[in-house]
Design a protein around this motif. Structure first.
Motif, short mmCIF file in Angstrom:
data_model
loop_
_atom_site.label_atom_id
_atom_site.label_comp_id
_atom_site.label_asym_id
_atom_site.label_seq_id
_atom_site.Cartn_x
_atom_site.Cartn_y
_atom_site.Cartn_z
N PHE A 71 2.69 7.60 11.15
CA PHE A 71 1.96 6.37 10.88
C PHE A 71 2.16 5.97 9.42
CE2 PHE A 71 -0.82 10.02 10.22
CZ PHE A 71 -1.32 9.80 8.93
N LYS A 72 1.84 4.72 9.14
CA LYS A 72 1.88 4.20 7.77
C LYS A 72 0.44 3.95 7.34
CE LYS A 72 3.06 -0.05 5.25
NZ LYS A 72 3.57 -1.44 5.40
N GLU A 73 0.01 4.64 6.30
CA GLU A 73 -1.36 4.45 5.82
C GLU A 73 -1.45 3.19 4.97
OE1 GLU A 73 -5.08 7.00 3.93
OE2 GLU A 73 -3.17 7.99 4.34
N LEU A 74 -2.56 2.47 5.13
CA LEU A 74 -2.77 1.20 4.44
C LEU A 74 -3.78 1.35 3.31
CD1 LEU A 74 -3.15 -1.00 7.67
CD2 LEU A 74 -1.04 -0.57 6.38
N ASP A 75 -3.55 0.64 2.22
CA ASP A 75 -4.51 0.58 1.09
C ASP A 75 -4.96 1.97 0.64
OD1 ASP A 75 -4.70 -2.38 1.13
OD2 ASP A 75 -5.66 -2.05 3.07
N VAL A 76 -3.99 2.82 0.40
CA VAL A 76 -4.26 4.24 0.11
C VAL A 76 -5.06 4.43 -1.18
CG1 VAL A 76 -3.19 6.48 -0.31
CG2 VAL A 76 -2.14 4.89 1.30
N LYS A 77 -4.82 3.61 -2.18
CA LYS A 77 -5.37 3.86 -3.52
C LYS A 77 -6.70 3.14 -3.79
CE LYS A 77 -0.82 4.73 -5.57
NZ LYS A 77 0.14 4.34 -6.64
N LEU A 78 -7.25 2.49 -2.81
CA LEU A 78 -8.50 1.75 -3.01
C LEU A 78 -9.67 2.72 -3.25
CD1 LEU A 78 -8.71 -1.33 -2.94
CD2 LEU A 78 -9.66 -1.15 -0.65
N GLU A 79 -10.39 2.54 -4.37
CA GLU A 79 -11.50 3.42 -4.73
C GLU A 79 -12.74 2.62 -5.10
OE1 GLU A 79 -10.78 6.73 -7.38
OE2 GLU A 79 -8.61 6.46 -7.18
N SER A 80 -13.91 3.24 -4.92
CA SER A 80 -15.17 2.60 -5.27
C SER A 80 -15.38 2.59 -6.78
CB SER A 80 -16.35 3.33 -4.61
OG SER A 80 -16.35 3.14 -3.22
N LYS A 81 -16.07 1.54 -7.27
CA LYS A 81 -16.50 1.45 -8.66
C LYS A 81 -18.02 1.63 -8.72
CE LYS A 81 -12.32 0.56 -10.03
NZ LYS A 81 -11.54 1.60 -10.78
N LEU A 105 -10.02 12.96 -0.21
CA LEU A 105 -9.97 11.58 0.25
C LEU A 105 -10.39 10.66 -0.89
CD1 LEU A 105 -11.88 12.09 3.63
CD2 LEU A 105 -9.40 11.79 3.39
N LYS A 106 -9.99 9.39 -0.82
CA LYS A 106 -10.39 8.41 -1.82
C LYS A 106 -11.76 7.83 -1.50
CE LYS A 106 -6.76 8.38 -4.55
NZ LYS A 106 -6.86 8.81 -5.97
N ASP A 107 -12.07 7.68 -0.22
CA ASP A 107 -13.38 7.16 0.20
C ASP A 107 -13.61 7.55 1.66
OD1 ASP A 107 -15.76 5.18 0.54
OD2 ASP A 107 -15.17 4.97 -1.56
N ALA A 108 -14.62 6.95 2.27
CA ALA A 108 -15.09 7.40 3.59
C ALA A 108 -14.34 6.79 4.77
CB ALA A 108 -16.58 7.13 3.73
N VAL A 109 -13.25 6.07 4.53
CA VAL A 109 -12.46 5.54 5.65
C VAL A 109 -10.98 5.57 5.27
CG1 VAL A 109 -12.50 3.11 4.97
CG2 VAL A 109 -12.36 3.70 7.39
N ARG A 110 -10.15 5.82 6.26
CA ARG A 110 -8.70 5.69 6.11
C ARG A 110 -8.20 4.72 7.17
NH1 ARG A 110 -6.05 11.15 7.01
NH2 ARG A 110 -4.15 10.17 6.25
N THR A 111 -7.25 3.89 6.80
CA THR A 111 -6.68 2.92 7.74
C THR A 111 -5.18 3.15 7.84
OG1 THR A 111 -6.49 1.30 5.94
CG2 THR A 111 -8.47 1.20 7.32
N ALA A 112 -4.64 2.96 9.03
CA ALA A 112 -3.22 3.21 9.24
C ALA A 112 -2.71 2.40 10.42
CB ALA A 112 -2.99 4.71 9.49
N VAL A 113 -1.39 2.23 10.47
CA VAL A 113 -0.74 1.57 11.59
C VAL A 113 0.40 2.46 12.07
CG1 VAL A 113 0.79 0.26 10.06
CG2 VAL A 113 0.40 -0.55 12.39
N GLY A 114 0.55 2.55 13.38
CA GLY A 114 1.62 3.36 13.95
C GLY A 114 1.74 3.10 15.44
N LYS A 115 2.63 3.84 16.08
CA LYS A 115 2.83 3.71 17.52
C LYS A 115 1.88 4.62 18.28
CE LYS A 115 6.63 1.07 17.21
NZ LYS A 115 6.69 -0.33 17.72
#
Length: 285
Positions: A71-81, A105-115
């Motif tokens: 899969f390809k993970e989306l918005d991997v580096k997004l972090e809370s301020k 982990l960077k935060d409480a959700v990970r998003t990804a796209v794949g087959k």
């Protein structure tokens, strides 16, 4: 006559030489069943003794849903301020840093796209290990961006909820995520792009009040706790005893809040089967 007789007296073993049983070899389910962790892993983290679905995170769900775990993970580096400069028993940035170090982990959700079974699927999966899967600005933003990705590429979206609710350290900013995610899901509905919501143990608070219950199909795993406030709060507020099984996935299915409950080993097949039905396309084997 004794079978064994101590040859030497006063034997002492240093702490360094003492052998401990390695951790993680066994898992004890809430019903008291003991399961080998390797057997548990091979059984989709479900106890073969009693069918208990152990809490798992995004790593395991991605492995279950995506073909060959690619899969390809989306918005991997997004972090809370910390715009509110929130402090409870510790400063919010310190709490975030501790959670990041503990969970990787960077935060409480990970998003990804794949087959998934050969067709594209966008998945947003929450991780309860990160501050109780609480929904802050990053969680809302990543789910909104996942919906945008689905809209742009015309790909179905699936959100896997596992959360204690809104993140109190972000106060009203976390509550704004309810509206943000709901609007994005409405846009998916207008574009006729399927959205499947999987409620896992636990799904409570703001997640239940927003994206967790807005799926074209709302599904769950057996025995999951799903509700807004916890059973104790509901009981104390209403002053009434609650029915047996209150706020379990089985109770919600019986009362029309869920479309079906699926075993974890059947999750991938069930999700893709219903996507095929919604999209009026040939069923995949």
């Amino acid at each position: 006559m004794s079978w064994f007789k101590r040859k030497d007296k006063g034997i002492q073993t240093s702490t360094e030489e003492k052998k401990d049983t390695p951790k993680g070899l066994w898992y004890k389910s809430p019903t008291g069943k003991i399961v080998d962790t390797k057997e548990l892993q091979e059984n989709y983290y479900v106890s073969p003794e009693d069918g208990y679905h152990v809490r798992i995170g995004s790593t395991e769900y991605f492995e279950i849903l995506f073909d060959d775990n690619k899969f390809k993970e989306l918005d991997v580096k997004l972090e809370s301020k910390d715009p509110l400069k929130f402090v409870d028993t510790k400063k919010y940035p310190d709490r975030l840093k501790a959670a990041q170090e503990k969970t990787k982990l960077k935060d409480a959700v990970r998003t990804a796209v794949g087959k998934s079974k050969g067709k594209d699927l966008v998945v947003a999966c929450m991780d309860f290990g990160f501050i109780g899967g609480s929904m802050g600005s990053v969680v809302g933003e990543k789910i909104a961006r996942a919906a945008d990705y689905s809209l742009k590429h015309n790909i179905p979206l699936m959100v896997i909820s596992k959360s204690g609710g809104a993140r109190m350290m972000e106060a009203a900013l976390s509550l704004m995520q309810l509206a943000k995610t709901s609007v994005k899901l409405a846009q998916l509905a207008d574009a006729k792009i399927p959205y499947i919501s999987l409620c896992t143990d636990p799904t409570t608070g703001g997640t239940t009040a927003s994206f967790a219950m807005l799926g074209d199909i709302n599904i769950s795993e057996p025995g999951a706790l799903i509700g807004f406030a916890g059973p104790r709060i509901v009981r104390d507020t209403t002053g009434k005893e609650l029915p047996e099984g209150f706020q379990t996935s089985e109770f919600l299915l019986e009362h029309g809040f869920l479309d079906f409950i699926t075993l974890r080993r059947d999750l991938k097949n069930k999700v893709n089967q219903y996507l095929d039905l919604i999209l009026n396309q040939p069923l995949r084997d």
